[in-house]
Design a protein around this motif. Structure first.
Motif, PDB file in Angstrom:
ATOM      1  N   ALA A  64     -49.892  13.421  37.297  1.00 17.67           N
ATOM      2  CA  ALA A  64     -50.393  12.143  36.789  1.00 17.67           C
ATOM      3  C   ALA A  64     -50.637  11.205  37.975  1.00 17.67           C
ATOM      4  CB  ALA A  64     -49.391  11.518  35.826  1.00 17.67           C
ATOM      5  N   LEU A  65     -51.498  10.240  37.772  1.00 14.13           N
ATOM      6  CA  LEU A  65     -51.775   9.219  38.778  1.00 14.13           C
ATOM      7  C   LEU A  65     -51.641   7.858  38.110  1.00 14.13           C
ATOM      8  CD1 LEU A  65     -52.924   8.637  41.729  1.00 14.13           C
ATOM      9  CD2 LEU A  65     -55.077   8.236  40.539  1.00 14.13           C
ATOM     10  N   THR A  97     -47.701  11.605  40.842  1.00 13.75           N
ATOM     11  CA  THR A  97     -46.359  12.092  40.517  1.00 13.75           C
ATOM     12  C   THR A  97     -46.084  13.475  41.117  1.00 13.75           C
ATOM     13  OG1 THR A  97     -47.115  13.065  38.430  1.00 13.75           O
ATOM     14  CG2 THR A  97     -46.277  10.800  38.349  1.00 13.75           C
ATOM     15  N   GLY A  98     -47.013  14.011  41.895  1.00 10.63           N
ATOM     16  CA  GLY A  98     -46.880  15.385  42.365  1.00 10.63           C
ATOM     17  C   GLY A  98     -46.182  15.591  43.682  1.00 10.63           C
ATOM     18  N   THR A  99     -45.765  14.530  44.371  1.00 12.89           N
ATOM     19  CA  THR A  99     -45.114  14.727  45.661  1.00 12.89           C
ATOM     20  C   THR A  99     -43.618  14.434  45.618  1.00 12.89           C
ATOM     21  OG1 THR A  99     -45.670  12.477  46.373  1.00 12.89           O
ATOM     22  CG2 THR A  99     -47.225  14.226  46.957  1.00 12.89           C
ATOM     23  N   ASP A 100     -43.129  13.837  44.573  1.00 13.89           N
ATOM     24  CA  ASP A 100     -41.704  13.532  44.445  1.00 13.89           C
ATOM     25  C   ASP A 100     -40.996  14.723  43.789  1.00 13.89           C
ATOM     26  OD1 ASP A 100     -39.501  11.324  44.362  1.00 13.89           O
ATOM     27  OD2 ASP A 100     -39.509  12.169  42.341  1.00 13.89           O
ATOM     28  N   VAL A 125     -51.398  -1.371  34.139  1.00 14.37           N
ATOM     29  CA  VAL A 125     -51.313   0.024  34.552  1.00 14.37           C
ATOM     30  C   VAL A 125     -52.493   0.819  34.000  1.00 14.37           C
ATOM     31  CG1 VAL A 125     -49.917   2.145  34.410  1.00 14.37           C
ATOM     32  CG2 VAL A 125     -48.785  -0.087  34.552  1.00 14.37           C
ATOM     33  N   ILE A 126     -53.033   1.666  34.853  1.00 14.88           N
ATOM     34  CA  ILE A 126     -54.038   2.650  34.437  1.00 14.88           C
ATOM     35  C   ILE A 126     -53.438   4.020  34.712  1.00 14.88           C
ATOM     36  CG2 ILE A 126     -56.361   3.562  34.807  1.00 14.88           C
ATOM     37  CD1 ILE A 126     -57.078   0.765  35.955  1.00 14.88           C
ATOM     38  N   LEU A 127     -53.480   4.900  33.738  1.00 20.99           N
ATOM     39  CA  LEU A 127     -52.924   6.244  33.856  1.00 20.99           C
ATOM     40  C   LEU A 127     -54.046   7.268  33.773  1.00 20.99           C
ATOM     41  CD1 LEU A 127     -50.573   8.329  33.806  1.00 20.99           C
ATOM     42  CD2 LEU A 127     -50.600   8.083  31.320  1.00 20.99           C
ATOM     43  N   THR A 128     -54.063   8.173  34.743  1.00 19.15           N
ATOM     44  CA  THR A 128     -55.022   9.261  34.786  1.00 19.15           C
ATOM     45  C   THR A 128     -54.233  10.549  34.968  1.00 19.15           C
ATOM     46  OG1 THR A 128     -56.591   7.796  35.883  1.00 19.15           O
ATOM     47  CG2 THR A 128     -57.046  10.132  36.029  1.00 19.15           C
ATOM     48  N   MET A 129     -54.658  11.629  34.320  1.00 20.71           N
ATOM     49  CA  MET A 129     -53.998  12.923  34.515  1.00 20.71           C
ATOM     50  C   MET A 129     -54.849  14.039  33.934  1.00 20.71           C
ATOM     51  SD  MET A 129     -50.944  12.569  31.754  1.00 20.71           S
ATOM     52  CE  MET A 129     -50.865  14.113  30.892  1.00 20.71           C
ATOM     53  N   ARG A 130     -54.526  15.237  34.354  1.00 17.44           N
ATOM     54  CA  ARG A 130     -55.228  16.413  33.848  1.00 17.44           C
ATOM     55  C   ARG A 130     -55.122  16.442  32.321  1.00 17.44           C
ATOM     56  NH1 ARG A 130     -52.349  20.924  33.058  1.00 17.44           N
ATOM     57  NH2 ARG A 130     -50.886  20.192  34.621  1.00 17.44           N
ATOM     58  N   GLY A 131     -56.206  16.772  31.676  1.00 15.01           N
ATOM     59  CA  GLY A 131     -56.213  16.862  30.220  1.00 15.01           C
ATOM     60  C   GLY A 131     -56.687  15.605  29.514  1.00 15.01           C
ATOM     61  N   LEU A 132     -56.707  14.485  30.201  1.00 17.55           N
ATOM     62  CA  LEU A 132     -57.210  13.245  29.599  1.00 17.55           C
ATOM     63  C   LEU A 132     -58.707  13.134  29.852  1.00 17.55           C
ATOM     64  CD1 LEU A 132     -54.629  10.463  30.565  1.00 17.55           C
ATOM     65  CD2 LEU A 132     -54.936  11.538  28.351  1.00 17.55           C
TER      66      LEU A 132
END
Length: 196
Positions: A64-65, A97-100, A125-132
């Motif tokens: 997610a971003l 969220t991919g580096t923590d 907040v803006i949320l972006t992620m695979r599948g959206l």
């Protein structure tokens, strides 16, 4: 003139790491926005915003971003690059969220002031992620601003039993102030997303 039409919407991942937050993911490009929104020069209470994006089963999502936009401690938005250079406050940030190791987003910023009378301090907040197919919008309010939250016109439109999904929890550890805010994509505690 071209006769090409707009292509249909597609999901965003997994390329956002390369294009939107390359420094965080160790690519050789400079990021326009980073997880550091405010330096030590910025006026206001230094805070760390920490959370996870959780799927319907409560598992953290690793791709997610989170993008944030916020006012400074006085309730003013950044107007120019000169403002950023002068104050040490960027007003916007991005964190994947991919580096923590726990798939968290961790953003270094300051607690914002209210933008207008009758509004509570908040972070957009803006949320972006695979599948959206489309990004999602939400807000972060603060649990230590209960009086202001009770008057905020947007928060008041949210059903009372769902408002807590937009409120970050203040935590202090070792003299460091953090606000915990998890974004839940589905389920009984699904975060309220705004239709903007």
């Amino acid at each position: 003139m071209s006769e090409y039409k707009q292509t249909p919407s597609q999901t965003v991942g997994p390329y956002f790491a390369y294009g939107l937050s390359p420094e965080q993911y160790l690519y050789d490009f400079k990021s326009a926005f980073t997880p550091v929104v405010a330096t030590e020069r910025a006026e206001g209470e230094a805070i760390r915003l920490i959370g996870q994006v959780l799927d319907g089963a409560g598992n953290p999502i690793n791709d997610a971003l989170i993008e944030i936009v916020q006012a400074d401690a006085h309730g003013r938005y950044v107007q120019s690059a000169d403002d950023i250079a002068r104050t040490g406050f960027a007003g916007a940030g991005r964190c994947g969220t991919g580096t923590d190791p726990e798939n968290r987003f961790i953003i270094e910023t300051i607690k914002p002031g209210a933008v207008a009378p009758g509004e509570a301090p908040r972070i957009d907040v803006i949320l972006t992620m695979r599948g959206l197919l489309n990004h999602l919008f939400t807000r972060i309010y603060f649990d230590d601003e209960a009086a202001a939250n009770a008057l905020d016109p947007v928060l008041r439109q949210v059903p009372a039993e769902r408002r807590h999904t937009l409120v970050a929890r203040r935590e202090v550890s070792g003299g460091r102030v953090s606000y915990r805010f998890d974004i839940r994509m589905q389920g009984d505690e699904e975060t309220v997303f705004l239709d903007l």
